[in-house]
Design an enzyme around this catalytic site. Structure first.
Site, PDB file in Angstrom:
ATOM      1  NE  ARG A 217      -2.920  -1.664   3.219  1.00  0.00           N
ATOM      2  CZ  ARG A 217      -3.511  -2.825   3.510  1.00  0.00           C
ATOM      3  NH1 ARG A 217      -4.385  -3.362   2.675  1.00  0.00           N
ATOM      4  NH2 ARG A 217      -3.228  -3.460   4.625  1.00  0.00           N
ATOM      5  CG  PHE A 233     -12.032  -8.359  -4.691  1.00  0.00           C
ATOM      6  CD1 PHE A 233     -13.085  -9.252  -4.518  1.00  0.00           C
ATOM      7  CD2 PHE A 233     -11.441  -8.270  -5.941  1.00  0.00           C
ATOM      8  CE1 PHE A 233     -13.531 -10.041  -5.575  1.00  0.00           C
ATOM      9  CE2 PHE A 233     -11.876  -9.048  -7.003  1.00  0.00           C
ATOM     10  CZ  PHE A 233     -12.922  -9.936  -6.821  1.00  0.00           C
ATOM     11  CB  ALA A 284     -15.488  -7.827  -7.505  1.00  0.00           C
ATOM     12  CB  CYS A 344      -3.630 -13.720  -0.844  1.00  0.00           C
ATOM     13  SG  CYS A 344      -5.402 -14.070  -0.986  1.00  0.00           S
TER      14      CYS A 344
END
Length: 402
Positions: A217, A233, A284, A344
């Site tokens: 981030r 998401f 989404a 992930c």
């Protein structure tokens, strides 16, 4: 129960040559590696402390066993002078805390990352003076009281939340439960990269927050100044709120959870950026299609989905989902746009994600170049001998006309 200071360890004998992976640094023993003629698995209780032995009886270390699991044993200590015990838990927590205090300005991070911190089956996320614990194995469940006592001794938190409701517990035949101890709020404020966020501890995803993306981030900040940003998401707005705080002209978050988006809006208010923040609740894939039909365009899109490939056998279907969602995201980018795409899924290798992004760009007749790559932060350490502990991939890409 917790382990006594001098626990007894049942021997667990391995077949010939099956100790090589452990000697190379791994911590897992699979059930088919055990010499069941010498140490039958039926003779063990789930979570029982064991001494793992080579085929000739030479000790390799101490750990615990679950005879009902494919990963039937996990090594916790190789040092005969310091075997698996309550005091070892305290020591490992102190070592883990020392690293985090060197790396982070405040008490907001993953304190224990399982094998990466020498404590297989244990996850601890810290939110100031409250900690959230996830126990994922029978051996660590058996040591639950010792874990709580060690956290009290090392951190003295006002509250401990046991979020033992992960799907992985089913593989260990463990019950699912959530148990607050002490003062545990439903929602807690945390600080990440200097930005205020709200994490729903009791009803949120996993431990309530995803610390693994903190560095990624921060890597985003230089791309978002003056940009229209879409956070797909979004959960409680980790990427989106931080984008707005670092100069984004506007931010939209998409998530299927109305409560998560409510926390995102509350965080936008906390940070004084509510007028530049909006959200869209829904699936989404469908939300991106709707935005495309409305001819919406964004300068930066973050796509950070849940794991689409949870098991190796799900790879084909999961890879297709990654391609579809990233293709939809690219179709919403301006002519010169930035796509931050994450996975992930451990079983979605970095190379596979790169190939998926390339395929998506070519299908749209767009040019794709990688600018940066990210991984999980240093509070999620990766032992090189245990590749299974590395799971997070992030690609920062520039998407141009062909």
């Amino acid at each position: 129960m917790s382990l006594s200071s001098t626990p007894s360890f049942a021997p667990l004998r391995l077949k010939k040559n099956e100790e090589r992976r452990l000697r190379a640094g791994h911590l897992w023993v699979y059930s088919n590696e055990v010499d069941t003629a010498v140490t039958p698995l039926a003779g063990f209780e789930p979570g029982q402390p064991v001494e793992v032995q080579a085929h000739n009886g030479k000790p390799l270390g101490t750990g615990y066993i679950n005879p009902h699991s494919l990963i039937c044993a996990r090594l916790v200590s190789r040092d005969p002078a310091h075997p698996l015990s309550d005091s070892l838990l305290v020591h490992r927590l102190k070592v883990a805390l020392g690293l985090r205090e060197r790396l982070y300005p405040g008490p907001f991070y993953r304190l224990v990352h399982g094998e990466g911190d020498g404590l297989p089956g244990l996850i601890v996320d810290r939110f100031g003076d409250v900690v959230v614990v996830q126990i994922t194995t029978a051996g660590m469940e058996r040591m639950k009281d010792g874990v709580i006592a060690a956290l009290d001794k090392v951190l003295k938190p006002v509250g401990i939340l046991l979020r033992n409701d992960t799907a992985s517990r089913k593989l260990e035949e463990l019950d699912s439960y959530v148990e607050p101890i002490g003062q545990v709020p439903e929602v807690i404020e945390l600080s990440e990269n200097g930005v205020r966020h709200l994490a729903p501890l009791l009803g949120g995803q996993k431990t309530g927050w995803f610390y693994d993306q903190q560095d990624n981030r921060a890597r985003m900040f230089k791309y978002v100044r003056g940009a229209r940003v879409l956070d797909v998401f979004s959960y409680v707005g980790g990427w989106g709120i931080q984008a707005a705080m670092h100069g984004a002209e506007s931010v939209m978050c998409i998530d299927s959870s109305a409560p998560a988006l409510e926390h995102a809006h509350a965080a936008a208010e906390l940070n004084g950026i509510a007028e530049r923040f909006s959200s869209l609740e829904g699936d989404a894939f469908e939300a991106l299609k709707a935005l495309r039909q409305e001819r919406e365009r964004f300068d930066v899109i973050v796509c950070d989905p849940p794991a689409f490939v949870k098991r190796r056998k799900d790879f084909k279907e999961g890879a297709l989902a990654y391609r579809r969602i990233n293709e939809l995201a690219m179709s919403l980018l301006e002519r010169d746009g930035i796509l931050i795409s994450c996975s992930c899924s451990h079983h979605m290798a970095r190379e596979s994600l790169a190939e998926t992004l390339l395929a998506a760009s070519r299908h749209l007749d767009r040019s794709l170049v990688f600018l940066e790559q990210g991984r999980q932060g240093p509070d999620h350490p990766v032992p090189p001998a245990i590749p299974e502990t590395e799971y997070l991939k992030a690609f920062f890409s520039r998407v141009l006309p062909a």
